[in-house]
Design a protein around this motif. Structure first.
Motif, PDB file in Angstrom:
ATOM      1  N   LYS A  50       0.936  -1.404  -0.115  1.00 13.92           N
ATOM      2  CA  LYS A  50      -0.072   0.064   0.089  1.00 13.92           C
ATOM      3  C   LYS A  50       0.876   1.014  -0.121  1.00 13.92           C
ATOM      4  N   ALA A  51       2.035   1.201   0.552  1.00 14.35           N
ATOM      5  CA  ALA A  51       3.308   2.211   0.620  1.00 14.35           C
ATOM      6  C   ALA A  51       3.950   2.457  -0.624  1.00 14.35           C
ATOM      7  N   GLY A  52       3.610   1.782  -1.176  1.00 11.71           N
ATOM      8  CA  GLY A  52       4.516   1.916  -2.265  1.00 11.71           C
ATOM      9  C   GLY A  52       6.078   0.953  -2.333  1.00 11.71           C
ATOM     10  N   ILE A  53       6.253  -0.319  -1.217  1.00 12.19           N
ATOM     11  CA  ILE A  53       7.093  -0.350  -1.055  1.00 12.19           C
ATOM     12  C   ILE A  53       7.564  -1.740  -1.134  1.00 12.19           C
ATOM     13  N   LYS A  54       9.069  -2.688  -1.959  1.00 11.07           N
ATOM     14  CA  LYS A  54       8.264  -3.601  -2.562  1.00 11.07           C
ATOM     15  C   LYS A  54       9.255  -4.125  -1.431  1.00 11.07           C
ATOM     16  N   LEU A  55       8.882  -5.507  -0.849  1.00  9.99           N
ATOM     17  CA  LEU A  55       9.426  -6.499   0.568  1.00  9.99           C
ATOM     18  C   LEU A  55       9.597  -7.831   0.165  1.00  9.99           C
ATOM     19  N   GLU A  56      10.657  -7.793   0.195  1.00 12.54           N
ATOM     20  CA  GLU A  56      11.252  -9.212  -0.356  1.00 12.54           C
ATOM     21  C   GLU A  56      12.432 -10.228   0.464  1.00 12.54           C
ATOM     22  N   VAL A  57      12.912 -10.867   0.906  1.00  9.21           N
ATOM     23  CA  VAL A  57      13.589 -11.575   1.501  1.00  9.21           C
ATOM     24  C   VAL A  57      14.515 -12.391   0.242  1.00  9.21           C
ATOM     25  N   VAL A  58      16.043 -12.287   1.164  1.00  8.88           N
ATOM     26  CA  VAL A  58      17.027 -12.292   0.054  1.00  8.88           C
ATOM     27  C   VAL A  58      18.087 -12.908   0.692  1.00  8.88           C
ATOM     28  N   LYS A  59      18.766 -14.360  -0.017  1.00  7.07           N
ATOM     29  CA  LYS A  59      20.332 -14.730   1.155  1.00  7.07           C
ATOM     30  C   LYS A  59      21.071 -13.387   0.762  1.00  7.07           C
TER      31      LYS A  59
END
Length: 171
Positions: free
Chosen positions: A45-54
């Motif tokens: 909703k806030a335009g933030i991309k959240l991604e779990v990464v190695k």
């Protein structure tokens, strides 16, 4: 994961890092599925991309990126999630909001327009940062303020001068 898949992930991360000046590294481990889903929804909703990464893949992507991330790769330990945004303080606000209900997500570090912030103690400083739109709005407001004062003074002064001239001409 094969070498080809790893190199593809590194290329994708490098492209994402090249496309933004705002990167937050967080620890979201230990959050249950519902809380994680709520966090992802709030980020979207806030335009933030959240991604779990190695960590190793992200570190290689940071090395290949055009920006100098300074000491930021040193915080890549344990579980890491990356938050990418256009607004410098939006991820910090989301983290602060979620910290009211839980002790996670923890801020590991942030990269904002060439400035590196390390540690969870930097969260309040990051929240205080103003976004580009907020700064532009303040500048426009400051520039318009004297012009409005001059125009209103001329208008009110014009009526006074006109009334004075009219009164003098009638005498």
């Amino acid at each position: 994961m094969t070498r080809q898949e790893k190199s593809q992930v590194i290329e994708d991360l490098t492209a994402q890092l090249a496309g933004t000046n705002v990167v937050y590294l967080t620890d979201i481990s230990g959050l249950d599925a519902e809380t994680t889903s709520n966090l992802r929804r709030s980020c979207f909703k806030a335009g933030i991309k959240l991604e779990v990464v190695k960590n190793t893949l992200l570190e290689k992507a940071m090395e290949a990126a055009e920006f100098d991330y300074g000491q930021l790769p040193t915080v890549l330990a344990g579980n890491s999630a990356i938050m990418i945004s256009e607004n410098g303080n939006a991820p910090a606000k989301i983290i602060k909001e979620f910290r009211k209900k839980s002790d996670k997500p923890l801020l590991k570090g942030a990269f904002i327009h060439s400035a590196v912030f390390i540690g969870d103690n930097q969260l309040d400083a990051l929240i205080a940062l103003k976004s580009k739109d907020e700064v532009i709005g303040e500048i426009i407001g400051l520039l318009q303020s004297p012009a409005k004062n001059v125009v209103s003074a001329l208008k009110s002064g014009g009526n006074t001068i006109a009334g004075l001239v009219k009164t003098l001409s009638e005498r």
